[in-house]
Design an enzyme around this catalytic site. Structure first.
Site, PDB file in Angstrom:
ATOM      1  N   ASP A  66      44.845  28.288  45.853  1.00  0.00           N
ATOM      2  CA  ASP A  66      43.569  28.112  46.545  1.00  0.00           C
ATOM      3  C   ASP A  66      42.343  28.265  45.649  1.00  0.00           C
ATOM      4  OD1 ASP A  66      43.608  30.831  46.075  1.00  0.00           O
ATOM      5  OD2 ASP A  66      43.451  31.446  48.172  1.00  0.00           O
ATOM      6  N   HIS A  67      42.492  28.864  44.468  1.00  0.00           N
ATOM      7  CA  HIS A  67      41.331  29.219  43.654  1.00  0.00           C
ATOM      8  C   HIS A  67      40.925  28.166  42.625  1.00  0.00           C
ATOM      9  CE1 HIS A  67      41.110  33.193  45.323  1.00  0.00           C
ATOM     10  NE2 HIS A  67      40.298  33.647  44.369  1.00  0.00           N
ATOM     11  N   ASP A 125      44.200  39.951  45.761  1.00  0.00           N
ATOM     12  CA  ASP A 125      42.860  39.454  46.048  1.00  0.00           C
ATOM     13  C   ASP A 125      42.165  40.510  46.886  1.00  0.00           C
ATOM     14  OD1 ASP A 125      41.241  36.570  46.092  1.00  0.00           O
ATOM     15  OD2 ASP A 125      40.746  37.890  47.769  1.00  0.00           O
ATOM     16  N   ARG A 144      30.581  37.393  50.003  1.00  0.00           N
ATOM     17  CA  ARG A 144      30.064  38.023  48.782  1.00  0.00           C
ATOM     18  C   ARG A 144      28.934  37.169  48.241  1.00  0.00           C
ATOM     19  NH1 ARG A 144      35.061  39.755  45.519  1.00  0.00           N
ATOM     20  NH2 ARG A 144      35.059  41.441  47.046  1.00  0.00           N
ATOM     21  N   SER A 188      35.797  41.753  43.307  1.00  0.00           N
ATOM     22  CA  SER A 188      37.125  41.148  43.272  1.00  0.00           C
ATOM     23  C   SER A 188      38.182  42.110  42.739  1.00  0.00           C
ATOM     24  CB  SER A 188      37.072  39.890  42.394  1.00  0.00           C
ATOM     25  OG  SER A 188      38.363  39.445  42.083  1.00  0.00           O
ATOM     26  N   ARG A 206      40.345  41.224  40.589  1.00  0.00           N
ATOM     27  CA  ARG A 206      40.845  40.619  39.352  1.00  0.00           C
ATOM     28  C   ARG A 206      41.122  41.645  38.260  1.00  0.00           C
ATOM     29  NH1 ARG A 206      35.243  37.358  38.794  1.00  0.00           N
ATOM     30  NH2 ARG A 206      35.893  36.989  40.919  1.00  0.00           N
TER      31      ARG A 206
END
Length: 781
Positions: free
Chosen positions: A129-130, A194, A476, A671, A673
């Site tokens: 999806d990213h 995520d 965000r 995030s 990440r």
């Protein structure tokens, strides 16, 4: 041994021990034209096990339990002996499943490959999806993404097949919507790579965002550690109506708690007002709970969740959940660490921003605030959808606003984009006419992907540096997040308010009180939006985009070319030397907010998420240097020259000089990440010293062998000069709860010592000593 009995009505998992588990409607799967294999029966929670664990814990604690506690403690690895103290002890948990989006899955799967294990131990999925950039529209953007990212998609697909991980192909939709439609259900514990994984709390699930290394632990069958969360209760009374939407609940709560007020806590919604919110509306609230730093958010099981399960083909799950309903709601008399009360009858539509998601304004006041602060009043772009607000109900309410404008001969004055959350949502809103209405009013339907929400947006209407305003239904709104333009003022609100403002073309528009002018000159007001909670005709699943792994993938190969600039096999980090860390340089002393977007930007950098060395070229390029208040410009104290942050870090590493970063409050918010932790470690960083950390980032640093340390006295931040050398002492006796000392050596020859705190437990200290959690895992294999 589990056996499968397929009847005309259901595919039922029958267990030899007689334990009650959940069933799936096979008839729905057949009608939906989708693969039944996506609904792995082995992922279904055993409610009897949950009940047993809760009974053990309740007898030990001898008090009523919150819903959060029931689900979390119900997944304890050792409920009889686990020390439980909210906000202090670390819990060892057994989550039911893992979900990974494609940008973080690359590094997670590379770490799993490095572990040497043959297959994942729990049901796991990858969601593409990213990596899809929004340019012209869904179909063309998706085709372009498949071509550009072919190497990465092939890697994820083949790695999933080999190691037993399900693969949702590009175009499937956003990870959190897919989870809600397929994998979340009351009482489940899921971790996802995520930060907005808490979206699943809208279905009574405990869904927690983590870094890739945490996902590897769970996929490896290792008990997962989580600091025992505090519980913040939000009691809802009254009911939603008119222009007020579920999004306004979390926008209001964000304004109350701020971006760090939920850190270390689960936010638990309860009270009579809950029943006025749809299941997908609850998911919206839980999703954006990530913006207040919460570990996750959750709602109690109710009839809205039951209806959603039935509409998504999981009526059998709802039937079993009904039998265990007392497990899926808080105990009467349970106590919260903090309690917020919201009367939904009094709640007004809100809009938050710019530049931070906790700057809350009633929509009725945003025009005056914009005028006062000099924020651009004209709305250049309105964007609806994303993982936060792309449900059938969201799209229906936005379409009802758009239809009123069309009936009066109006279209959007602003550019208007629509991002469906999943292929199922896209197909259903197209069938039911919502897409046409939104298109007719001026909207462009983008791919079923994250798109502009995460910076995957090839924006052409303004130049970088041009001051402008956009309104979104995203979650965000950090500086430059959506379009890489630091001058873009982004405001987050509900899809219906975005649509209204896109039609009006201005922030200074309150649909509850203000008028629009029809094409014939007539003044009119918009009626409050309306949208069906769920489609009357059931969902149209659209194309089948799921790839189930084969029963045995051991013979399959996963190739990573050594010449690739997208993928790179990992090399283990070096172990701790056994001594203190002496005479390290201050790479950068960061001033103000420093999110994971500042530390490891997304957008165009997403293509390097599987190549640690290449993506490290974006390390801290968005952070503000306190020395000169510049971005990505700092002094190399070995050469005396100024250069970019990654360049100086590489120079220090090449010359054997270790370094630290000094930062402010809530460092690493945003995030999940883990690249924001991997990159500093890769480029020679040893410690991050700040006033306070965001939860996920602090854990990610520990996992990679970096020391996340906090000032005992926050004012000590001011004692550190950019040209200092710093030594961290006390590592030979490193122990839980025992501070370490930092010796600051100033350029004038003077020295001073400050106390630094940490939150390491014994297991995490072993990670540091081994060089990383992955190194420690290998030592124990």
């Amino acid at each position: 041994m589990a056996t499968y009995c397929l009847t005309a009505a259901r595919l039922q998992l029958v267990l030899g021990n007689g334990a009650r588990r959940l069933h799936i409607s096979a008839a729905y799967r057949a009608n939906a034209k989708v693969s039944m294999s996506r609904f792995e029966p082995t992922s279904f929670i055993n409610y009897e096990r949950l009940q047993s664990n809760i009974d053990i814990v309740r007898s030990r604690l001898n008090r009523p339990l919150t819903l959060s506690e029931k689900i979390v403690y119900g997944h304890l690895d050792d409920p009889k002996n686990q020390e439980i103290d909210r906000g202090r002890t670390y819990l060892r948990l057994r989550p039911d499943r893992v979900a990974m989006q494609d940008a973080t899955a690359q590094m997670a799967m590379l770490q799993f490959i490095s572990s040497g294990l043959p297959r994942v131990a729990v049901p796991s999925t990858i969601h593409c999806d990213h990596l899809i950039e929004a340019q012209t529209g869904g179909e063309k953007d998706l085709a372009r993404a498949k071509e550009i990212n072919e190497e990465v998609y092939n890697f994820l697909s083949s790695a999933g097949a080999k190691y037993g991980v399900g693969f949702w192909k590009p175009g499937s939709g956003i990870i959190h919507q897919i989870i809600l439609e397929n994998y979340a259900y009351p009482g489940v514990m899921l971790i996802g790579t995520d930060s907005h994984t808490p979206n699943g709390g809208g279905l009574g699930s405990i869904c927690i965002g983590v870094g890739g290394a945490d996902a590897v632990d769970v996929m490896a069958g290792i008990a997962w550690e989580l600091k025992c969360p505090k519980v913040i209760g939000v009691k809802l009374t009254g009911s939603l109506s008119g222009w007020t939407s579920p999004k306004d609940v979390i926008l209001k709560v964000a304004g109350i708690l701020t971006v760090k007020g939920g850190t270390g806590a689960i936010v638990e919604y309860h009270g009579p007002g809950v029943d006025s919110i749809s299941c997908t509306g609850m998911a919206t609230i839980c999703n954006m709970g990530a913006e207040i730093g919460a570990t996750t958010s959750v709602f109690p099981y109710n009839h809205r969740m039951k209806t959603y399960l039935e509409k998504t083909g999981r009526g059998d799950i709802a039937a079993v959940a009904d039998q265990y309903a007392d497990l899926l709601v808080p105990d009467e008399g349970c106590e919260y660490d903090e309690l917020i009360e919201l009367n939904l009858d009094e709640l007004k539509p809100h809009i938050n921003g710019p530049f931070t998601p906790d700057l809350a304004h009633p929509v009725s006041e945003i025009g005056a605030a914009a005028e006062k602060h000099g924020w651009p009043m004209e709305v250049k772009v309105g964007l609806i959808g994303s993982c936060t607000n792309s449900s059938y109900e969201d799209m229906g309410r936005a379409a009802s606003v758009a239809k009123q404008a069309l009936d009066k001969g109006l279209k959007c004055k602003a550019i208007f984009t629509v991002t469906p959350g999943s292929e199922q949502i896209r197909a259903t809103i197209e069938r039911d006419g919502y897409s046409k209405i939104l298109g007719d009013v001026g909207g462009v339907v983008l791919a079923n992907a994250c798109g502009p929400c995460i910076g995957q947006w090839d924006r052409q209407d303004v130049k970088k540096g041009d001051k402008n305003t956009i309104v979104t239904s995203f979650n965000r709104n950090f500086t430059a997040r959506n379009d890489a333009n630091p001058a873009t003022h982004c405001f987050v609100t509900s899809p219906e308010i975005v649509t209204a403002m896109a039609i009006a073309g201005t922030l200074n528009f309150d649909p509850e009180t203000d008028y629009l002018t029809a094409a014939n000159g007539e003044k009119f007001m918009l009626d409050p939006p309306y949208g069906d909670e769920l489609p009357a005709k059931d969902f149209d699943p659209g194309q089948d985009t799921y790839q189930h792994p084969p029963p045995d993938g051991s013979s399959l190969k996963v190739d990573v070319s050594p010449k690739s600039n997208r993928l790179q096999l990992l090399t283990p980090f070096d172990k701790w030397s056994g001594g203190d860390l002496e005479d390290m340089r201050i790479l950068i002393k960061v001033k103000g907010k420093c999110t994971t977007d500042h530390i490891s930007a997304a957008g165009p950098w997403l293509k390097f998420r599987g190549h640690l060395d290449n993506i490290s070229n974006n390390m801290l390029i968005g952070a503000v240097n306190s020395e000169n208040e510049a971005i990505n410009t700092l002094k190399n104290y070995l050469t005396g020259e100024y250069d970019g942050v990654p360049d100086v870090a590489r120079h220090y590493k090449a010359h054997g000089v270790s370094w630290v970063v000094v930062g402010d409050d809530n460092y690493g918010e945003g995030s999940s990440r883990e690249h924001a932790a991997l990159e500093p470690r890769h480029l020679g960083g040893r410690a991050i010293i700040v006033k306070s950390f965001a939860r996920i980032h602090e854990t990610n640093l520990k996992k990679q062998g970096v020391l996340p340390l906090t000032f005992d006295d926050p004012s000590d931040y001011d004692k550190i000069c950019p040209d200092d050398k710093i030594s961290i002492q006390g590592l030979k006796t490193f122990a839980p709860g025992k501070p370490v000392t930092a010796v600051l050596k100033h350029s004038d020859g003077s020295e001073e010592s400050i106390v630094l705190l940490h939150s390491f437990n014994e297991t995490q200290i072993e990670w540091f000593q081994a060089g990383s959690a992955l190194n420690r895992m290998k030592e124990l294999m």
